[in-house]
Design a protein around this motif. Structure first.
Motif: not given
Length: 346
Positions: A263-285
């Motif tokens: 489960w820790k491996a699963a958590q690490a995989s999605v944390e690495a692949d999924s930016p935060s909402a603010s991160g997504r917004q920065a990327l969109e900008q």
């Protein structure tokens, strides 16, 4: 449904394996024609059709034939005609169960050795749960300690008070900020429903639990480490863009260290692949900025190309005029005079 079905059922031999699907209603993940599928719900089919007769989102004629009723009795009792089974499927069910720990334990009780659980789970970041806080370990343990059989008042109040209307695509592209959204219901409505739970013990169907992929995997790791959950993570599929659900494949595992690590491996995989909402917004900008710069560069390129074409035409016209002048009779007749002038100038 096809892509979701492919993801949830990947690797299962439906032609020979036996399985349960929980809460299928009118949209089963496992097709009713599957030879050894058994549907379990909180009520029988006629009752479900009556309860959902006025729900525009449910086609009552497509509600599956329920074989076992899980509520007053355990899942093992509800599934007694077919248990143990090779797999259990539950799509958007886990967030509704009042006692998450007991629910997971009961899933394990109906599986054959090596059996699997396949879950589809809503991602709060892109659903009407976006304003709600993620479920914590203490919330789950408290529900287990009181052996909750109905959604608890806190969960009901939180759901009623903070549920909101959202557009999944807008949340993904950052055009709507969660902070700008407002709850659909007034505080006094949430209070009234909460009082109904406490005073009358009434069942209100809400999302008792709220997850993101990372928070779900982290919570499973905590529960496994504390000994309350004995499922390891076989596969974890993050929420895809413009969708609002993620997927998990679980398998019973007695090795606590292996379970927690999975489960820790699963958590690490999605944390690495999924930016935060603010991160997504920065990327969109940044993407919008690059698009604007590219468009400006294209305009400048086109203007430069047009200028170059104009210069080439002017050069060609000048050369043509020069050739015409040099080929003229007057130019030839004045050649001696130009030569003589050249002598005097030198």
């Amino acid at each position: 449904m096809s892509a979701k079905r492919d993801t949830m059922l990947r690797g299962l031999d439906l032609a020979s394996a036996s399985g349960l699907e929980i809460g299928a209603l009118d949209k089963p993940v496992v097709p009713p024609a599957t030879p050894r599928i058994f549907y379990v719900d909180y009520a029988d089919t006629p009752t479900l059709r009556h309860n959902y007769r006025n729900d525009p989102n449910v086609e009552i004629g497509d509600i599956v034939q329920v074989g076992g009723i899980w509520g007053e009795q355990t899942l093992a009792e509800a599934a007694a005609p077919v248990a143990p089974v090779d797999f259990v499927v539950a799509s958007h069910v886990i967030e509704h169960v009042p006692d998450l720990i007991t629910w997971l334990q009961e899933l394990g009780s109906v599986l054959k050795p090596g059996g699997q659980v396949r879950l589809a789970i809503p991602d709060k970041r892109f659903s009407f749960d976006v304003l709600r806080a993620e479920t914590q370990y203490a919330d789950v343990l408290t529900a287990w300690l009181v052996r909750a059989r109905i959604p608890q008042a806190r969960a009901v109040i939180d759901h009623i008070y903070r549920v909101t209307t959202v557009d999944c695509a807008q949340l993904w592209d950052g055009s709507v900020e969660p902070a700008s959204l407002r709850p659909n219901n007034r505080p006094e409505h949430a209070e009234a429903i909460g009082r109904d739970v406490l005073e009358h013990g009434r069942y209100h169907d809400v999302h008792c639990w709220v997850f993101t992929p990372a928070s779900f995997a982290g919570l499973m790791a905590e529960l496994a480490d504390a000994g309350y959950m004995q499922f390891k993570c076989l596969e974890f599929v993050d929420t895809e863009r413009n969708n609002l659900e993620f997927f998990a494949a679980l398998q019973p595992c007695a090795d606590r260290t292996e379970t927690v690590a999975s489960w820790k491996a699963a958590q690490a995989s999605v944390e690495a692949d999924s930016p935060s909402a603010s991160g997504r917004q920065a990327l969109e900008q940044r993407l919008q900025q690059l698009d604007a710069e590219l468009a400006a560069a294209a305009l400048a390129r086109d203007a430069a190309a047009a200028r170059a074409a104009g210069l080439e035409q002017a050069l060609a016209a000048t050369r043509s005029e020069m050739d015409r002048v040099m080929a003229s009779r007057s130019w030839r007749l004045t050649a001696p005079l130009r030569a003589l002038l050249g002598v005097f100038r030198s």
